[in-house]
Motif scaffolding. Structure first.
Motif, PDB file in Angstrom:
ATOM      1  N   ASN A 136     -52.489  12.366 -29.183  1.00 15.03           N
ATOM      2  CA  ASN A 136     -52.593  11.886 -27.797  1.00 15.03           C
ATOM      3  C   ASN A 136     -51.255  11.890 -27.076  1.00 15.03           C
ATOM      4  N   PHE A 137     -50.177  11.916 -27.861  1.00 16.43           N
ATOM      5  CA  PHE A 137     -48.870  11.659 -27.255  1.00 16.43           C
ATOM      6  C   PHE A 137     -47.939  12.866 -27.347  1.00 16.43           C
ATOM      7  N   ASN A 138     -47.661  13.506 -26.220  1.00 15.57           N
ATOM      8  CA  ASN A 138     -46.516  14.412 -26.165  1.00 15.57           C
ATOM      9  C   ASN A 138     -45.555  13.845 -25.119  1.00 15.57           C
ATOM     10  N   THR A 160     -47.055  12.823 -21.931  1.00 15.84           N
ATOM     11  CA  THR A 160     -47.824  11.570 -21.999  1.00 15.84           C
ATOM     12  C   THR A 160     -46.909  10.377 -21.812  1.00 15.84           C
ATOM     13  N   VAL A 190     -54.803   8.591 -17.610  1.00 16.59           N
ATOM     14  CA  VAL A 190     -54.145   8.828 -18.891  1.00 16.59           C
ATOM     15  C   VAL A 190     -55.184   9.072 -19.974  1.00 16.59           C
ATOM     16  N   CYS A 192     -54.957  12.581 -21.767  1.00 18.61           N
ATOM     17  CA  CYS A 192     -54.176  12.525 -23.002  1.00 18.61           C
ATOM     18  C   CYS A 192     -54.995  12.047 -24.200  1.00 18.61           C
ATOM     19  N   ALA A 198     -53.931   6.840 -25.970  1.00 23.36           N
ATOM     20  CA  ALA A 198     -52.942   6.755 -24.899  1.00 23.36           C
ATOM     21  C   ALA A 198     -53.495   5.909 -23.756  1.00 23.36           C
ATOM     22  N   TYR A 238     -50.620  18.391 -20.363  1.00 21.76           N
ATOM     23  CA  TYR A 238     -51.049  17.202 -21.100  1.00 21.76           C
ATOM     24  C   TYR A 238     -51.789  17.605 -22.376  1.00 21.76           C
ATOM     25  N   PRO A 239     -51.952  16.668 -23.317  1.00 17.37           N
ATOM     26  CA  PRO A 239     -52.551  17.033 -24.604  1.00 17.37           C
ATOM     27  C   PRO A 239     -53.991  17.546 -24.526  1.00 17.37           C
TER      28      PRO A 239
END
Lengths: 259, 228
Positions: free
Chosen positions: B8-10, B13, B48, B52, B56, B188-189
């Protein structure tokens, strides 16, 4: 409009010199005892006696009282009134006003509940008054909190005032073009799009640039980062933390034992 | 599990989350200024969540309430689990493909509202004894006066207030995503979750129909809870 959302006041006091984690645990202890201790008077004594003394100890007494009167008291009073009138417990009516009535039980319940909220908010207020956000975050990062969390908290505190200022600008700009923000329901609902559209799109456009910028500064790097500020963690801090943990356990224990 | 959360997190994000929190709070305040009978304080969270992923979104929701509670209105603080599950549920619905056209977005909003009502009930009952500091507590008080139990009264209030708010929130979030350039969304992811499905001209009418249907279902369920 402040550059950053922060209540921190730089003073030289015992509370300021404590480690941020110790203070955070102190706040947690206060809240848990207020909610869990089985004695009726606990939240009241904490709110009226202990927390003001704590604010004096931190040399932020004046700031604390002004926040209490401006922010905490109105919220608590409103909650108290709502609960005292509408809580359907108790038989013995002590106050009547048309169809509204306050019973003895609902009065006591509402009062202790409002006091709990006061304890919760005041404890956090004192914490925020005596701790700088970046100090807290760098201490927690040193203890193993991922750096990304620290980034999120700190940059939210920076972005929020900017965003509110931007919203104010957009509202004024659209009004000067003749957008009506008052009047009938459909007029007000229609005003929503021209107000939040520019705000949201304007801020989402920045995301990609920001991401590239912090990526270039080693945001996702796995190496241990060095810090410019050393945050002290004395043996007094460690002792105090053990004591506070014991207090939390004691109030949970008492609650279970007495109920 | 852990890798799924990580997915979920890059970097984008992490940059979006603070902005989303600020959007939640700023839009929430604009709505108060316009005196509209909704909150709309989770548009950023939903954004979000769908772009994501659920975790997230959950993080954004929880942090919004914590920061809001500490900095602006202390009464927002105890509700962070509600915001957490709003983000989580919106993300899950998007994962199941329910964020690709207007009527699906309306369904997402409805499911999110249901989640919010369920999660907020124990908080309202245990921390506030049913009566909170929000205006909707007048409904709860009325239901209590008519002899309803506290759990039914609080849950029905949430069930009455939430759907309108959350369906609107989800639809605004969808409109925002439609307006974003493809290039930005692609960073985004989970960009594939918001790929818009074949645009039928009757899209909006179908969405309206779905909303009406959902409200009818809600009314039916409410009657069930309140016992006719």
């Amino acid at each position: 409009m402040p550059e950053r959302l922060s209540f921190h006041i730089k003073r030289d006091s015992a509370l300021h010199h404590l480690n941020p984690l110790t203070k955070l645990l102190l706040v947690l202890t206060l809240i848990l005892t207020a909610f869990l201790a089985p004695f009726y008077w606990t939240p009241h004594i904490l709110a009226v006696l202990f927390i003001p003394l704590l604010s004096m100890l931190g040399k932020v007494g004046r700031e604390y009282f002004s926040t209490a009167i401006r922010l905490i008291l109105p919220a608590a009073t409103f909650l108290f009134a709502m609960q005292a009138f509408f809580q359907p417990v108790g038989e013995e009516i002590i106050f009547e006003f048309y169809f509204l009535d306050i019973t003895r039980e609902s009065f006591l319940f509402a009062f202790s509940n409002a006091m709990r909220i006061v304890v919760m908010v005041s404890a956090f207020t004192i914490f925020l008054l005596t701790t700088h956000p970046s100090e807290l975050m760098s201490d927690l990062t040193r203890r193993g909190l991922p750096g990304q969390f620290a980034y999120v908290i700190i940059s939210t505190l920076q972005i929020l005032p900017q965003m509110q200022a931007k919203a104010q600008t957009i509202i004024s700009a659209q009004r000067s073009r003749g957008l009506e923000t008052e009047g009938g329901f459909f007029k007000r609902a229609g005003a929503l799009v021209p107000l939040i559209g520019p705000l949201v799109f304007g801020s989402l456009v920045e995301v990609e640039e920001r991401a590239i910028a912090i990526e270039a500064r080693g945001f996702t790097s796995k190496h241990v980062k060095t810090s410019l500020h050393e945050i002290p963690d004395t043996s007094t801090d460690k002792l105090l933390r053990w004591f506070l943990t014991a207090l939390i356990l004691a109030s949970i224990g008492l609650r279970i034992w007495l109920s | 599990m852990f890798n799924k959360i990580k997915g979920n997190f890059n970097t984008q994000t992490w940059v979006l989350i603070p902005i989303a929190i600020a959007i939640n709070i700023a839009v929430g305040q604009i709505v108060v200024l316009l005196k509209l009978p909704v909150y709309l304080d989770s548009i950023g969270t939903v954004l979000v969540a769908v772009l994501c992923g659920p975790w997230a979104g959950a993080l954004t929701g929880a942090l919004t309430n914590i920061i809001w509670g500490l900095a602006i209105d202390p009464n927002a603080l105890p509700w962070w689990p509600v915001a957490f599950f709003i983000g989580y549920m919106a993300g899950r619905m998007a994962q199941w493909g329910f964020f690709k056209s207007w009527w699906k977005v309306a369904v997402t909003g409805f499911v999110v509202a249901l989640t919010a009502a369920v999660v907020s009930t124990p908080i309202a009952v245990y921390i506030y004894g049913g009566i909170t500091a929000s205006g909707s507590s007048f409904i709860t008080a009325y239901l209590l006066q008519t002899g309803q139990g506290i759990w039914q009264a609080v849950f029905s209030t949430g069930f009455l207030v939430e759907p309108v708010d959350k369906i609107t929130t989800a639809m605004i979030a969808f409109a925002i995503i439609l307006g974003l350039p493809k290039r930005t969304v692609g960073g985004y992811p989970k960009p594939e979750q918001v790929e818009v499905e074949g645009g039928s001209k009757n899209e909006l009418y179908i969405a309206l129909g779905v909303v009406v249907l959902l409200i009818l279902i809600a009314a039916f369920v409410l009657r069930g809870i309140l016992g006719g």
